[in-house]
Design an enzyme around this catalytic site. Structure first.
Site, PDB file in Angstrom:
ATOM      1  N   GLY A  14       0.847  -1.112  -0.009  1.00  0.00           N
ATOM      2  CA  GLY A  14       0.081   0.048  -0.182  1.00  0.00           C
ATOM      3  C   GLY A  14       0.799   1.195   0.162  1.00  0.00           C
ATOM      4  O   GLY A  14       1.992   1.153   0.060  1.00  0.00           O
ATOM      5  N   ASP A  30     -10.050   6.794   6.052  1.00  0.00           N
ATOM      6  CA  ASP A  30      -9.485   5.813   4.716  1.00  0.00           C
ATOM      7  C   ASP A  30     -10.482   4.520   4.845  1.00  0.00           C
ATOM      8  O   ASP A  30      -9.519   3.563   4.329  1.00  0.00           O
ATOM      9  CB  ASP A  30      -8.023   5.566   4.722  1.00  0.00           C
ATOM     10  CG  ASP A  30      -7.605   5.003   3.318  1.00  0.00           C
ATOM     11  OD1 ASP A  30      -8.315   5.432   2.363  1.00  0.00           O
ATOM     12  OD2 ASP A  30      -6.535   4.775   3.265  1.00  0.00           O
TER      13      ASP A  30
END
Length: 526
Positions: free
Chosen positions: A217, A339
């Site tokens: 990520g 998020d």
């Protein structure tokens, strides 16, 4: 302080560059001892950093001088530069002893020069330098080995510019850290006091062996690893993402954060040093991985869909709610994820879910305002309309409603891979992929979500099933364009519990997975 340093280094660099250039154009020669600390510490430069230097006077009124520049430190002194000095005779000592000094009181740099061949080597002791507090006496000078002379122009530039650049970087980093810290807690602290940032938990007696990368990520890689006799997940943050590592471990270690539907935290530690420094976050490992990755390769039954939805709602509800201090643990503030997406939901072996990845989270104390924090963060595909158009109300409920918009998208992903009534299930696609593709820009999302007010399609065939019809209504209320009309996590959980109790919720023989259901209300957001 910065202005003083800038002026000092500019003046010294200019003087030394002029000295070095002029030294190559005149005739009379004299030698001085030459030394450059920066060059000696960096073998990469590939030329001598110490030895002798051939000096030449510019004109009859210019003397042949040698100089020494050193720094006063608590433990003694450190010589920085030695070499030739071209200047007026009255600027230096009229003798072979380099004893007269010039000092900048703010940075403890001392300068002296003298006349005569190799006079800057004739230093039996450092002079006494008076400071604003006490007199600092330095010890015997450091002997410098003799080697071939070199032109010090490049050395001078490196020495004079490097400290200024370093100071600037330190100041910028300090300011950035201050701004980042302001984003964590807002305005007045509560009466019970905010939780302090815990220290990293050492694992010196529990070695961790990395095995394979499971995910990659923007904040680093997630590894499957082995610690003693158990598997763990290790999220490795690069050096520049230290703040995200600090935020995550702080969130995990807040009072009352331990929950079945929040990823289990084990420890945090630093690994390596220098440019190899890494920040490790060690958590429980779940073989099924993220919900996103699981749905790419698997379909879910109606029973599994309800189990996952139930646990997602419970995880978000626990994250969002504010809990008073108990007898065993302190006050837990309300937290916004910021998020939330299917990649940040992990599946356990029993198909329950847990929420993870708190690198962008916000902590709210006693429902305080979020102050001047940046509102447009997260993953574009999951950004709520108010985030995309930069129209956020900077308060707690506004940020929690942003999480619930993303929750609606995650439930749509889950529903799109649900196999019921023998209907065909299409391939997995993330939200809005049909409209904006795999890599949408901010402008793409603004056009679709804000201007056109479009949402992922709810298939007509889904409405044939009464349970899915109810879930579709819940999804639509989560991603409502009007943020104040969105459901809270507690409301989503209440809807799921109603589905468990209904006839169509129990068509597969399911029972309510929670024996102690929380008291729920949809009259308030949380």
């Amino acid at each position: 302080m910065v202005n003083i340093l800038q002026k000092y280094y500019v003046c010294v660099s200019c003087a030394m560059i002029v000295m070095a250039v002029r030294a190559t154009t005149v005739s009379d020669s004299m030698n001085c001892e030459y030394y450059n600390e920066t060059a000696c510490k960096n073998s990469r430069f590939g030329f001598g950093c110490n030895g002798t230097e051939d000096c030449k006077s510019l004109s009859p009124d210019k003397g042949n001088q040698c100089y020494v520049l050193w720094q006063i430190k608590p433990e003694g002194f450190s010589i920085k530069l030695k070499g030739c000095w071209v200047g007026n005779k009255h600027d230096c000592t009229a003798g072979s002893q380099c004893t007269k000094t010039k000092k900048d009181p703010n940075i403890n740099l001392v300068f002296c020069c003298c006349e005569g061949d190799m006079c800057n080597n004739n230093m039996t002791r450092m002079p006494i330098i008076s400071t604003s507090e006490d007199a600092v006496r330095s010890s015997t000078s450091v002997p410098i080995p003799i080697a071939s002379g070199r032109n010090p122009v490049l050395n001078t530039l490196l020495y004079t510019l490097a400290p200024l650049l370093g100071t600037t970087i330190v100041l910028i980093a300090a300011y950035w850290a201050y701004r980042r810290r302001k984003m964590v807690y807002f305005n007045e602290v509560p009466t019970v006091g905010p939780p302090s940032l815990p220290s990293p938990s050492p694992l010196s007696l529990k070695p961790v062996q990395l095995m394979e990368i499971k995910a990659q990520g923007k904040f680093g890689a997630v590894w499957k690893a082995q610690m003693l006799n158990e598997f763990v997940a290790v999220k490795i943050f690069p050096f520049q993402d230290k703040s995200s590592w600090q935020m995550e471990q702080m969130i995990y270690q807040l009072p009352q954060m331990k929950h079945n539907n929040i990823l289990d935290f084990i420890a945090a530690e630093r690994r390596g040093d220098g440019f190899q420094l890494e920040y490790w976050l060690i958590t429980a490992y779940h073989e099924r991985g993220s919900l996103s990755d699981f749905l790419k390769a698997n379909v879910v039954s109606w029973k599994e869909l309800l189990i996952i939805t139930d646990s997602i709602a419970r995880g978000l509800m626990h994250l969002h709610e504010e809990l008073p201090q108990s007898k065993l643990e302190g006050y837990k503030p309300s937290i916004a994820h910021r998020d939330f997406k299917s990649k940040n939901v992990l599946l356990k072996n029993d198909m329950t879910a847990c929420v993870a990845d708190f690198g962008l989270a916000l902590v709210f104390l006693n429902e305080q305002s979020s102050g001047d924090t940046h509102g447009q963060v997260g993953t574009r595909r999951y950004m709520a309309p108010e985030v995309l158009e930069g129209a956020i109300s900077f308060n707690r409920d506004a940020f929690l409603r942003i999480d619930m918009y993303a929750c609606g998208l995650v439930l749509w992903e889950l529903l799109s891979r649900c196999c019921i009534n023998d209907d065909l299930v299409g391939e997995y696609t993330p939200p809005y992929e049909e409209e904006v593709g795999q890599h949408p820009t901010l402008e793409d999302m603004q056009e679709i979500v804000v201007q056109k007010k479009a949402r992922p399609k709810l298939k007509t065939s889904w409405k044939k099933h009464p349970g899915i019809t109810s879930l579709c209504n819940t999804i639509e209320e989560c991603w409502d364009h009007d943020s104040e009309a969105r459901l809270s996590a507690s409301c989503v959980l209440e809807r799921v519990l109603l589905l468990y109790k209904s006839d169509f919720g129990n068509e597969s023989g399911m029972k309510n997975p929670s024996t102690t259901s929380p008291t729920l209300t949809c009259s308030q957001f949380v």
